[in-house]
Motif scaffolding. Structure first.
Motif, PDB file in Angstrom:
ATOM      1  N   VAL A 170       0.888  -1.157   0.015  1.00 30.20           N
ATOM      2  CA  VAL A 170       0.046   0.031  -0.069  1.00 30.20           C
ATOM      3  C   VAL A 170       0.779   1.141  -0.015  1.00 30.20           C
ATOM      4  CG1 VAL A 170      -1.582   1.449   1.149  1.00 30.20           C
ATOM      5  CG2 VAL A 170      -1.796  -1.214   1.075  1.00 30.20           C
ATOM      6  N   GLU A 171       1.963   1.198   0.816  1.00 29.67           N
ATOM      7  CA  GLU A 171       2.713   2.326   0.793  1.00 29.67           C
ATOM      8  C   GLU A 171       3.601   2.346  -0.274  1.00 29.67           C
ATOM      9  OE1 GLU A 171       4.921   1.831   4.314  1.00 29.67           O
ATOM     10  OE2 GLU A 171       3.305   2.108   5.549  1.00 29.67           O
ATOM     11  N   TRP A 172       3.781   1.587  -0.972  1.00 34.64           N
ATOM     12  CA  TRP A 172       4.432   1.590  -2.426  1.00 34.64           C
ATOM     13  C   TRP A 172       3.761   2.184  -3.526  1.00 34.64           C
ATOM     14  CZ3 TRP A 172       3.881  -1.069  -7.289  1.00 34.64           C
ATOM     15  CH2 TRP A 172       4.985  -0.942  -8.039  1.00 34.64           C
ATOM     16  N   ILE A 173       2.448   1.638  -3.513  1.00 36.80           N
ATOM     17  CA  ILE A 173       1.578   2.201  -4.561  1.00 36.80           C
ATOM     18  C   ILE A 173       1.539   3.778  -4.233  1.00 36.80           C
ATOM     19  CG2 ILE A 173      -1.096   2.384  -4.957  1.00 36.80           C
ATOM     20  CD1 ILE A 173      -1.000  -0.813  -4.627  1.00 36.80           C
ATOM     21  N   ARG A 174       1.279   4.238  -2.945  1.00 41.64           N
ATOM     22  CA  ARG A 174       0.932   5.409  -2.414  1.00 41.64           C
ATOM     23  C   ARG A 174       2.278   6.486  -2.622  1.00 41.64           C
ATOM     24  NH1 ARG A 174      -2.046   4.421   3.109  1.00 41.64           N
ATOM     25  NH2 ARG A 174      -3.986   3.822   2.142  1.00 41.64           N
ATOM     26  N   GLY A 175       3.620   5.603  -2.488  1.00 37.04           N
ATOM     27  CA  GLY A 175       5.000   6.296  -2.479  1.00 37.04           C
ATOM     28  C   GLY A 175       4.918   7.307  -0.964  1.00 37.04           C
ATOM     29  N   ASP A 176       4.174   6.633  -0.087  1.00 30.71           N
ATOM     30  CA  ASP A 176       4.006   7.601   1.186  1.00 30.71           C
ATOM     31  C   ASP A 176       3.228   6.753   2.301  1.00 30.71           C
ATOM     32  OD1 ASP A 176       4.096   9.618   3.210  1.00 30.71           O
ATOM     33  OD2 ASP A 176       3.872  11.260   1.757  1.00 30.71           O
ATOM     34  N   TYR A 177       3.325   7.068   3.405  1.00 35.52           N
ATOM     35  CA  TYR A 177       2.415   6.563   4.317  1.00 35.52           C
ATOM     36  C   TYR A 177       0.779   6.642   4.253  1.00 35.52           C
ATOM     37  CZ  TYR A 177       6.886   5.954   6.660  1.00 35.52           C
ATOM     38  OH  TYR A 177       8.118   6.079   6.970  1.00 35.52           O
ATOM     39  N   VAL A 178       0.456   7.892   3.879  1.00 28.73           N
ATOM     40  CA  VAL A 178      -0.823   8.366   3.450  1.00 28.73           C
ATOM     41  C   VAL A 178      -0.893   8.964   2.129  1.00 28.73           C
ATOM     42  CG1 VAL A 178      -1.669   8.588   5.727  1.00 28.73           C
ATOM     43  CG2 VAL A 178      -0.447  10.350   4.603  1.00 28.73           C
ATOM     44  N   PRO A 179      -1.842   9.008   1.381  1.00 27.09           N
ATOM     45  CA  PRO A 179      -1.870   9.918   0.046  1.00 27.09           C
ATOM     46  C   PRO A 179      -1.219  11.251   0.124  1.00 27.09           C
ATOM     47  CG  PRO A 179      -4.057   8.879   0.330  1.00 27.09           C
ATOM     48  CD  PRO A 179      -3.239   8.522   1.588  1.00 27.09           C
ATOM     49  N   GLY A 180      -0.286  11.539  -0.541  1.00 29.58           N
ATOM     50  CA  GLY A 180       0.377  12.700  -0.589  1.00 29.58           C
ATOM     51  C   GLY A 180       0.831  13.249  -1.766  1.00 29.58           C
ATOM     52  N   GLN A 181       1.920  14.125  -2.013  1.00 27.80           N
ATOM     53  CA  GLN A 181       2.436  14.412  -3.233  1.00 27.80           C
ATOM     54  C   GLN A 181       2.785  13.486  -4.182  1.00 27.80           C
ATOM     55  OE1 GLN A 181       2.513  17.760  -4.395  1.00 27.80           O
ATOM     56  NE2 GLN A 181       2.975  16.644  -6.177  1.00 27.80           N
ATOM     57  N   ALA A 182       3.423  12.362  -3.634  1.00 32.21           N
ATOM     58  CA  ALA A 182       3.828  11.295  -4.264  1.00 32.21           C
ATOM     59  C   ALA A 182       2.711  10.368  -5.036  1.00 32.21           C
ATOM     60  CB  ALA A 182       4.617  10.151  -3.646  1.00 32.21           C
ATOM     61  N   PHE A 183       1.644  10.129  -4.271  1.00 31.15           N
ATOM     62  CA  PHE A 183       0.528   9.725  -4.691  1.00 31.15           C
ATOM     63  C   PHE A 183      -0.453  10.465  -5.845  1.00 31.15           C
ATOM     64  CE2 PHE A 183      -4.110   9.617  -4.316  1.00 31.15           C
ATOM     65  CZ  PHE A 183      -4.458   8.017  -4.074  1.00 31.15           C
ATOM     66  N   LEU A 184      -0.402  11.955  -5.542  1.00 32.09           N
ATOM     67  CA  LEU A 184      -0.977  12.752  -6.576  1.00 32.09           C
ATOM     68  C   LEU A 184      -0.439  12.994  -7.867  1.00 32.09           C
ATOM     69  CD1 LEU A 184      -3.271  14.766  -7.124  1.00 32.09           C
ATOM     70  CD2 LEU A 184      -1.985  16.501  -6.015  1.00 32.09           C
ATOM     71  N   GLY A 185       1.093  12.716  -7.685  1.00 35.04           N
ATOM     72  CA  GLY A 185       1.777  13.038  -8.966  1.00 35.04           C
ATOM     73  C   GLY A 185       1.569  11.708  -9.758  1.00 35.04           C
ATOM     74  N   ARG A 186       1.606  10.435  -9.140  1.00 34.88           N
ATOM     75  CA  ARG A 186       1.364   9.233 -10.062  1.00 34.88           C
ATOM     76  C   ARG A 186      -0.012   8.922 -10.475  1.00 34.88           C
ATOM     77  NH1 ARG A 186       4.015   5.302  -5.781  1.00 34.88           N
ATOM     78  NH2 ARG A 186       5.602   7.064  -5.891  1.00 34.88           N
ATOM     79  N   PHE A 187      -0.921   9.512  -9.877  1.00 37.72           N
ATOM     80  CA  PHE A 187      -2.167   9.323 -10.207  1.00 37.72           C
ATOM     81  C   PHE A 187      -2.279  10.516 -11.482  1.00 37.72           C
ATOM     82  CE2 PHE A 187      -4.581   5.735  -8.268  1.00 37.72           C
ATOM     83  CZ  PHE A 187      -3.817   5.406  -7.367  1.00 37.72           C
TER      84      PHE A 187
END
Lengths: 410, 179
Positions: free
Chosen positions: A176-193
């Motif tokens: 889950v953290e790998w998919i998000r790139g963070d512990y919670v949805p954050g910048q890495a998550f927004l960028g990849r989506f």
């Protein structure tokens, strides 16, 4: 070497045909691609979907020019810049949002038409499977797009859906953290989506649309009676001038003109929604910026995901995930779970008629139950509907195996 | 002749395969959480001056942290799964300066929504799928499969540092009580 006429004028018909075989292309793809006469307006849904995808692509291009994939700026870039400052920015956003919602309505109609008329059998299995791949890709595209305004519903839907990948008791939090790139949805998550939404998923969808059309070319589309048509024979009649006796018409211009008529009606309704009722596609909760410390009182997905979400809800965590996974993949197996050779409308197919209509009603019930809060009688109805869905698929091979051959089909 | 073509075909395939594997690994690493994301993340909680049976919220690694100074009598008003013991007696509470505290990550163990605390009922109710927890984070009603998770902590005086594993945390972890 091929023959090139030295006297052909550059870009004349002959010149192009010698270099690109435009005549052959036109025949194969349009003027000699044969469509049965015995069809109705439901056969226009495919072109409506293609056109709606075009609208999504075009409106998306304009949104992309001002959208900023940054957790601090995304919300304002949508709700302030695009909606308030950019000339006609509101138009692109409302067209994009409304099209994203109605495209699923048309997809469901398109799918149910296929199920009702048995258009997934005998040579048409790949049409069904490539169509299901498109459905899954559109779902991923819709979900990733829903993240981008970075409102409360974006954030919490992102949280809940990515948590599904911990796969219950397997506790794959690392995944889950790998998919998000963070512990919670954050910048890495927004960028990849953002990347998925504007590049990778659209590329996949376009490739799948080509595949979907390709799978259709040899078996041809089904017809209202599931009649097996000898397309070559019928095409000969048409070309010989016996247009009345022939059971087929060419895709272009005859069928396409009917398609365009249905599309026109569709677009009148679509633009009515865009201009006067866009709010149905704009969840009010998503007009609050994302707040990691505050869950909205009631998290629910967009309407088109509600039925499968409701299959997740009534069960305990692991059983819910298994049921949810089942709902996601089971439609893929339809051509192989339906054991009857009958290609016919459901109303001529005995028990399958009831199976079809129970499925439709059950999915509507699941959709409604997915929207209401999970309590009291709703939980009970939801549980019954979820079990009904699973049982329907369990009995399908048996009721179709018992099915008697329908007159006229082999 | 065909031996030579076979060899070239296999050599090309092997090199292309190696390259593809390398690219896959690079792609995987690109999706990994960044070192800066992983390194950030110690939160100090000051527990002096908290009122009993009131929910306090802090943040650790982007996740909400729920803190309750648990009152002596914290029996939930009802527990659909029968687990209606007094939360004050729960071994998962953390003793700091003579008081007992619930310190947990405020994400429901079902799908990660933040449960709401109802102090009069002495329980949490999750808004998403109706899961319930008592004031020590133990499950009172499914779908959540396990209690609210206790983050790694270290007690120093009246303060608790999240992100570090102190002896009290290790003890809880050994007894299998942190999650």
């Amino acid at each position: 070497m091929a023959h090139f006429d030295p006297n052909a004028k550059p870009f004349s018909h002959k010149w192009l045909d010698e270099r690109l075989a435009v005549d052959t292309l036109q025949k194969v793809l349009s003027t000699e691609y044969w469509i049965p006469k015995n069809i109705n307006f439901l056969w226009a849904m495919g072109m409506i979907l293609a056109a709606t995808f075009g609208i999504l692509l075009l409106s998306g291009i304009f949104l992309l020019m001002y959208y900023i994939p940054d957790t601090k700026l995304a919300f304002d870039s949508v709700n302030h810049t695009i909606m308030g400052e950019v000339g006609y920015g509101w138009l692109w956003r409302h067209m994009h949002g409304v099209a994203a919602s109605v495209v699923f309505l048309i997809i469901y109609i398109h799918m149910l038409t296929g199920i009702y008329y048995g258009s997934y059998k005998r040579g048409r299995e790949l049409i069904w499977i490539s169509g299901m791949l498109l459905f899954v890709s559109f779902s991923a595209e819709a979900f990733s797009g829903y993240m981008l305004p970075w409102g409360q519903m974006s954030y919490w839907a992102g949280m809940v859906i990515t948590n599904l990948f911990s796969l219950g008791s397997l506790n794959l939090n690392g995944l889950v953290e790998w998919i998000r790139g963070d512990y919670v949805p954050g910048q890495a998550f927004l960028g990849r989506f953002f990347m998925l939404h504007v590049l990778l998923m659209p590329l996949i969808i376009m490739a799948l649309i080509v595949l979907h059309f390709g799978t259709l070319r040899i078996p041809h589309v089904n017809n209202q009676d599931g009649e097996e048509i000898d397309f070559e024979e019928e095409a000969k009649k048409w070309k010989a001038g016996n247009r009345k006796e022939s059971k087929v018409i060419p895709f272009n211009p005859v069928f396409l003109s009917k398609d365009v008529f249905v599309m026109s009606i569709y677009f009148i309704i679509y633009f009515y929604l865009v201009f006067y009722h866009f709010e149905f596609a704009m969840d009010p909760v998503n007009f609050d910026p994302a707040d990691p410390l505050k869950t909205p009182p009631h998290i629910y997905p967009e309407w088109y995901f509600l039925w499968s979400y409701e299959i997740l809800r009534p069960f305990s965590k692991n059983a819910g995930l298994i049921a949810f996974g089942f709902a996601q993949v089971i439609f893929f197996f339809l051509p192989f779970l339906d054991r009857s050779a009958n290609v016919a409308p459901a109303n001529r197919r005995g028990l399958f008629k009831y199976w079809f209509w129970i499925l439709v009603v059950d999915m509507i019930v699941l959709t409604i139950m997915g929207k209401v809060p999970p309590m009291g009688i709703y939980t009970t109805i939801g549980t019954v509907a979820a079990w009904t869905f699973i049982l329907l698929w369990a009995v399908l091979p048996f009721i179709t195996k018992m099915e008697k051959p329908v007159r006229g089909s082999k | 002749m065909s031996d030579r073509r076979d060899f070239f075909g296999k050599a090309l395939g092997a090199f292309a395969g190696l390259g593809a594997l390398g690219a896959l690994y690079a792609a995987k690493r690109t999706w990994d959480p960044l070192p800066s994301v992983k390194a950030a993340g110690f939160t100090t909680l000051d527990l002096s001056g908290l009122s009993e049976n009131k929910l306090y919220v802090d943040k650790w690694r982007g996740k909400p942290i729920l803190i309750i100074k648990v009152a002596k009598n914290s029996k939930p008003n009802e527990a659909p799964n029968g687990n209606n013991k007094n939360a004050y007696e729960d071994p998962r509470l953390i003793s700091v300066g003579g008081h007992k505290y619930m310190i947990v990550i405020g994400l429901c163990t079902h799908l990660g929504c933040i449960p709401d605390y109802f102090s009069d009922k002495h329980k949490f109710i999750c808004p998403c799928h109706g899961g319930q927890f008592n004031a020590a984070g133990e499950v009172l009603k499914a779908p959540p499969p396990s209690p609210l998770v206790i983050p790694p902590f270290k007690i120093t005086g009246n303060k608790v540092v999240l992100g570090e594993e102190g002896p009290e945390y290790k003890k809880l972890k050994e007894s299998g009580l942190v999650a």
